[in-house]
Design a protein around this motif. Structure first.
Motif, PDB file in Angstrom:
ATOM      1  N   ALA A  32      -3.548   3.632  -1.847  1.00  0.00           N
ATOM      2  CA  ALA A  32      -2.258   3.645  -1.230  1.00  0.00           C
ATOM      3  C   ALA A  32      -1.217   3.311  -2.530  1.00  0.00           C
ATOM      4  O   ALA A  32      -0.208   3.853  -2.479  1.00  0.00           O
ATOM      5  CB  ALA A  32      -1.894   2.431  -0.453  1.00  0.00           C
ATOM      6  N   SER A  45       0.943   8.454   3.498  1.00  0.00           N
ATOM      7  CA  SER A  45       0.840   8.457   4.517  1.00  0.00           C
ATOM      8  C   SER A  45      -0.736   7.946   5.036  1.00  0.00           C
ATOM      9  O   SER A  45      -1.492   7.734   4.078  1.00  0.00           O
ATOM     10  CB  SER A  45       0.746   9.653   5.555  1.00  0.00           C
ATOM     11  N   MET A  46      -0.833   7.146   6.109  1.00  0.00           N
ATOM     12  CA  MET A  46      -2.178   6.549   6.433  1.00  0.00           C
ATOM     13  C   MET A  46      -3.048   7.528   6.286  1.00  0.00           C
ATOM     14  O   MET A  46      -4.386   7.166   5.832  1.00  0.00           O
ATOM     15  CB  MET A  46      -1.973   5.825   7.885  1.00  0.00           C
ATOM     16  N   TYR A  61      -6.191   1.490   9.616  1.00  0.00           N
ATOM     17  CA  TYR A  61      -5.559   0.611  10.648  1.00  0.00           C
ATOM     18  C   TYR A  61      -6.174  -0.567  11.255  1.00  0.00           C
ATOM     19  O   TYR A  61      -5.520  -1.524  11.508  1.00  0.00           O
ATOM     20  CB  TYR A  61      -5.395   1.853  12.095  1.00  0.00           C
ATOM     21  N   SER A  66       0.416  -1.512   9.880  1.00  0.00           N
ATOM     22  CA  SER A  66       1.648  -0.483   9.583  1.00  0.00           C
ATOM     23  C   SER A  66       1.487   0.045   7.950  1.00  0.00           C
ATOM     24  O   SER A  66       0.975  -0.799   7.331  1.00  0.00           O
ATOM     25  CB  SER A  66       3.062  -0.882   9.795  1.00  0.00           C
ATOM     26  N   LYS A  67       2.032   1.265   7.933  1.00  0.00           N
ATOM     27  CA  LYS A  67       2.051   1.558   6.496  1.00  0.00           C
ATOM     28  C   LYS A  67       2.796   0.785   5.682  1.00  0.00           C
ATOM     29  O   LYS A  67       2.491   0.671   4.429  1.00  0.00           O
ATOM     30  CB  LYS A  67       2.614   3.155   6.473  1.00  0.00           C
TER      31      LYS A  67
END
Lengths: 208, 208
Positions: A32, A45-46, A61, A66-67
């Protein structure tokens, strides 16, 4: 994977009491952070994070709802090298000595290209993605500001700072200068940053 | 279009002595700024800027040799509301009075959403697009820092600041605090920023 470590229900950001593999967490946070630093929030993005970490999207998740929460924690992981002042230190060590002690590690951390990149991206998101900035601010910045505040309040009690010092503004001036300095040319190295930090702390009244 | 205005060869950024329509320049700068604030450097291509300004791409290239030069000037146009200190003022007006006078307009300018957005995007580009930051820094920030430096040197001569003041670090602390403050939550309004600026200038030693 050890299940007992997390059996108290306080298992990480989501608090679901799930067994957690710290290796997976670390891989997700690293992925990330890399994506965020390379291309900002849009690039992280996830789905992409999961792909780069080599895990399924659901695995991400399950850990972060949330991101924004995930990115806030990922950004924070890049700051790990910044030295922290403990309550114990503030109680027993004069402020000038605490500040002087923290200078080398702070200069090293600020001089890292990775720090510059994520500081630039983080500030860049404050208008375009206020939810991310809010999560980062609440969970990671505010606790540190409270620690600095305790140190400055001791400086006021010790007569190092005057009693009418606007502590919040003074924190902004010190932190703001450091971030601004590494983001404007010419890019300073660690040795220059040591001198710079000394100047800033002197101007703030914390060093003689 | 008036040709005589530009006949001295100092016609704007490219200095080619071309006749210039200030309306076209303004439209291009406005389009460039909007696109930059909306989506950063990536979103502000010469092609898109031309399209939004309603002119041909060549018209843009005739005026600015690179996207970086154009964006640097466009970013600057968003700062026009920030008050400037003239050499005349510095000569004749005490520093505390100059600072006090500039507070309302500075607070208004900092409180504008447009200022926050372009500050966030500009800092965001310092690592990803160093050429843009370098152009902006050299052409627009450095001349202003020199003006502030003159003011602070007067403050030193007047005994308001001590003779060993690190002027560059002090400028970073003031400017850094202002930018940092508008980019972190909670977003301050103009009235809060007036109080904030007073605190910052007081901590900097420029207000009693």
């Amino acid at each position: 994977m050890t299940t007992d470590r997390w059996s108290d229900g306080a298992a990480g950001p989501r608090g679901r009491g799930r067994p957690r593999d710290p290796g997976v967490d670390a891989a997700i946070l690293k992925a990330a952070l890399e994506l965020f630093v390379e291309g900002g929030v849009e690039a992280a993005s996830m789905q992409r994070i999961a792909a780069r970490a080599g895990v399924g999207k659901l695995t991400v998740y399950r850990r972060w709802s949330s991101k924004e929460e995930l990115l806030a924690q990922a950004i924070e992981s890049a700051r790990e090298n910044l030295p922290e002042v403990t309550a114990e230190d503030v109680e027993h060590v004069p402020v000038a000595e605490l500040v002087e002690r923290a200078i080398p590690a702070t200069a090293d951390a600020l001089a890292e290209p990775g720090f510059r990149a994520f500081a630039a991206q983080t500030l860049g998101t404050s208008v375009t993605h206020p939810a991310l900035m809010a999560a980062y601010w609440e969970h990671y910045v505010l606790p540190r500001r409270r620690a600095i505040r305790v140190m400055l309040e001791r400086a006021i009690r010790d007569g190092v700072l005057s009693t009418d010092t606007d502590v919040e503004a003074l924190i902004d001036m010190m932190v703001g200068a450091m971030i601004y300095r590494v983001l404007h040319p010419p890019v300073p190295d660690s040795a220059e940053l040591r001198d710079y930090l000394r100047s800033v702390y002197r101007l703030a009244g914390l060093l003689p």
